[in-house]
Write a protein that holds these residues in place. Structure first.
Motif, short mmCIF file in Angstrom:
data_model
loop_
_atom_site.label_atom_id
_atom_site.label_comp_id
_atom_site.label_asym_id
_atom_site.label_seq_id
_atom_site.Cartn_x
_atom_site.Cartn_y
_atom_site.Cartn_z
N ALA A 183 0.66 -1.01 0.45
CA ALA A 183 -0.33 -0.03 -0.37
C ALA A 183 0.69 0.89 0.12
CB ALA A 183 -0.71 -0.18 1.45
N GLY A 184 2.12 1.27 0.42
CA GLY A 184 2.59 2.21 0.58
C GLY A 184 3.86 2.85 -0.32
N ARG A 185 3.60 2.04 -1.40
CA ARG A 185 4.58 1.81 -2.65
C ARG A 185 5.14 3.05 -3.51
NH1 ARG A 185 1.39 -0.28 -8.04
NH2 ARG A 185 -0.92 -0.56 -7.01
N THR A 186 5.99 3.61 -4.26
CA THR A 186 6.30 4.71 -4.72
C THR A 186 5.71 4.17 -6.20
OG1 THR A 186 7.31 6.52 -4.53
CG2 THR A 186 8.06 4.57 -4.81
N GLU A 187 6.95 5.33 -7.14
CA GLU A 187 6.93 5.38 -8.21
C GLU A 187 8.39 5.88 -8.69
OE1 GLU A 187 5.80 7.52 -12.79
OE2 GLU A 187 4.82 8.24 -11.24
N TYR A 188 9.25 4.16 -9.17
CA TYR A 188 10.04 4.35 -9.86
C TYR A 188 10.27 4.58 -11.40
CZ TYR A 188 12.13 2.63 -5.72
OH TYR A 188 11.18 2.66 -3.58
N ARG A 189 11.07 5.44 -11.71
CA ARG A 189 11.38 5.20 -12.89
C ARG A 189 12.92 5.03 -13.22
NH1 ARG A 189 9.66 11.72 -14.10
NH2 ARG A 189 7.87 10.84 -14.07
N GLN A 190 13.45 3.54 -14.54
CA GLN A 190 15.35 3.65 -14.26
C GLN A 190 14.69 3.71 -16.08
OE1 GLN A 190 15.71 -0.52 -12.63
NE2 GLN A 190 15.82 -1.47 -14.83
N GLU A 191 16.10 3.97 -16.18
CA GLU A 191 16.39 4.34 -17.27
C GLU A 191 17.98 4.50 -18.24
OE1 GLU A 191 14.86 6.31 -18.98
OE2 GLU A 191 13.23 7.24 -17.98
N THR A 192 18.63 3.10 -19.19
CA THR A 192 19.54 3.50 -19.44
C THR A 192 20.11 3.51 -20.28
OG1 THR A 192 18.98 0.79 -18.73
CG2 THR A 192 20.71 0.75 -19.84
N VAL A 193 21.73 4.51 -19.71
CA VAL A 193 22.95 4.76 -20.70
C VAL A 193 23.63 3.81 -21.27
CG1 VAL A 193 24.52 7.27 -21.09
CG2 VAL A 193 21.88 7.18 -19.80
N PRO A 239 10.17 10.23 -9.24
CA PRO A 239 9.31 11.57 -10.05
C PRO A 239 10.07 12.64 -9.67
CG PRO A 239 7.89 9.55 -9.83
CD PRO A 239 8.80 9.42 -9.05
N GLN A 240 10.50 12.69 -8.51
CA GLN A 240 10.64 14.10 -7.95
C GLN A 240 12.46 14.35 -8.41
OE1 GLN A 240 10.02 12.31 -5.85
NE2 GLN A 240 11.16 11.71 -4.54
N ALA A 241 12.95 13.18 -8.62
CA ALA A 241 14.33 13.27 -8.81
C ALA A 241 14.87 13.17 -10.82
CB ALA A 241 15.31 12.50 -8.14
N ALA A 242 13.94 13.53 -11.40
CA ALA A 242 13.74 13.76 -13.11
C ALA A 242 14.56 14.87 -13.07
CB ALA A 242 11.96 13.77 -13.30
N GLY A 243 14.63 15.57 -12.24
CA GLY A 243 15.57 17.60 -12.98
C GLY A 243 17.23 16.66 -12.61
N ALA A 244 17.73 15.77 -11.70
CA ALA A 244 19.18 15.02 -11.58
C ALA A 244 19.48 14.90 -12.43
CB ALA A 244 18.80 14.59 -9.76
N TYR A 245 18.29 14.04 -12.69
CA TYR A 245 19.11 12.69 -13.91
C TYR A 245 19.40 13.10 -14.82
CZ TYR A 245 19.09 8.97 -16.66
OH TYR A 245 19.23 8.04 -18.41
N ALA A 246 18.19 14.14 -15.18
CA ALA A 246 18.37 15.09 -16.35
C ALA A 246 20.23 15.52 -16.62
CB ALA A 246 17.49 15.64 -17.13
#
Length: 424
Positions: A183-193, A239-246
């Protein structure tokens, strides 16, 4: 708060390497899609004490969800359900409707077989209808049902065969027990370079700079892996770390403009297949045993046409099958850029192709010389309308490493030539 999960893969055949574990990686991907953090993947044999030890350890580590695979069959070494019941403090009970369902499945499987004592078979399989009291039952895909045992942690017990586990997992996720656990899960994004031509050590300094220079870098989970001669950088973040990943990708792009070849995770095989669309290509290989042709054919599909390939280890085969001048081999040696160029151009002509790759090298062991040690590989790419490219590398590793990395190098050389062609 992050939801954490663990996977316990049971089975002595997996533990000893006789069977490769396919369930752990598959479940890891499914947990990522759900936004659940995978904390552990463990393996143990078909021993009740060892299975229970895994469960105790993981519960002590505070995981919210444990998924087991394997050990649900009717034989004496299938102990997972009974062990989970004991660990959870639940009595094993016979579920009547489940027993009837298993009997129905067995009758279908045994239909038409003479001399089979159905009652004896059913007696052996009745064990599979014994479930922990209060567990949520997952209908069998084969003959083995799964169960979800709610609690802290919640335990999902799944069969070992992937063809049974995978469809059952989707049912497990829908149960009240699993939904409550995640129930307390978050959303993860995973990207590969992906990069080529850069050592892992060379990237380490850049990542240290990123750690101190990019706001929010600590929220990125960055892992690096050298695979087939390429550097794979996988980053997981919320998602809130998308700017850091960019910002990290911007840094990599500016620091390594030549080495960075994939920002969207696409494999070199897929990129080359796209560039080959509408073309007719051929291969000539002497140390890679046809691996390049196989990789190209797997990806090209109907968009490009593999006209043919020659695997020519002997000099006589190079001469007769590819038209390489014997005098060229005598002057420069079979492992040389002139011969690699002649092999590529020979494949181009023999198969009436517009694109061809030639590879000749010493994969070892037991070959080579001081001038041309094991791992010396010469490559050539011939594209109609362009000068034929030739290049030599010394590739480390054993025979398998040299072959595999050589095919990757050839892919990148081919990509470079096709990109130059498309750029005019």
């Amino acid at each position: 708060m992050t939801v954490r999960a663990a996977i316990v893969v049971t089975g002595t055949e997996v533990l000893t390497g006789r069977i490769q574990d396919l369930n752990g990686p598959w479940l890891a991907d499914r947990l990522l899609e759900l936004g659940v953090e995978l904390a552990y993947v463990t393996q143990c044999g078909d021993r009740a004490d060892d299975i229970e030890a895994q469960l105790r350890f993981l519960a002590a580590e505070g995981v919210d969800l444990i998924i087991t695979s394997g050990g649900l069959g009717p034989t004496a070494d299938d102990l997972t359900v009974a062990t989970v019941a004991r660990f959870a403090g639940r009595e094993l009970v016979l579920d009547g409707p489940l027993e009837a369902r298993i009997a129905e499945i067995l009758r279908t499987l045994l239909a038409g077989r003479s001399g089979v004592d159905f009652e004896a078979v059913m007696a052996a399989n009745r064990k599979q209808a014994m479930v922990p009291a209060g567990a949520q039952i997952l209908d069998p895909v084969g003959t083995a049902p799964g169960v979800v045992v709610p609690g802290s942690p919640t335990i999902v017990v799944l069969p070992g065969p992937p063809r049974e586990l995978q469809p059952m997992w989707s049912r497990a996720v829908e149960t009240a027990g699993v939904q409550q656990a995640i129930a307390g899960r978050t959303e993860y994004r995973q990207e590969t370079v992906r990069m080529f031509g850069l050592a892992e050590s060379g990237l380490a300094e850049t990542l240290r700079e990123a750690e101190s220079g990019i706001d929010g870098f600590a929220e990125l989970e960055v892992t690096t892996c050298l695979r087939r001669g390429e550097l794979e950088i996988v980053t997981r973040y919320e998602p809130q770390a998308a700017g850091a990943y960019a910002a990290l990708v911007d840094l990599l792009r500016s620091r390594y403009p030549r080495e960075l070849f994939s920002e969207d995770g696409a494999l070199i095989d897929d990129q080359v297949a796209a560039l080959l669309a509408g073309r007719r290509f051929a291969t000539a290989e002497s140390c890679t045993a046809g691996l390049l042709a196989a990789r190209l054919a797997d990806r090209a599909g109907s968009s490009a046409y593999l006209a043919g390939g020659v695997v020519s280890y002997s000099n006589a085969a190079k001469v007769s099958l590819l038209g390489v001048d014997a005098a060229l081999i005598a002057e420069y040696g079979a492992v040389s850029e002139p011969v690699a160029r002649a092999m590529a151009e020979g494949a181009l002509a023999r198969f009436d192709a517009d694109t061809a790759v030639g590879i000749t090298g010493i994969a070892g062991p037991g070959g080579g010389s001081a001038e041309k040690p094991v791992g010396t590989v010469c490559f050539s790419v011939a594209v109609s309308g362009r000068p034929t490219l030739a290049h030599t590398l010394r590739i480390p590793g054993d025979r398998s490493d040299v072959r595999e990395r050589s095919t990757t190098v050839a892919m990148h050389l081919l990509r470079s030539e096709l990109l130059a062609l498309s750029a005019g």
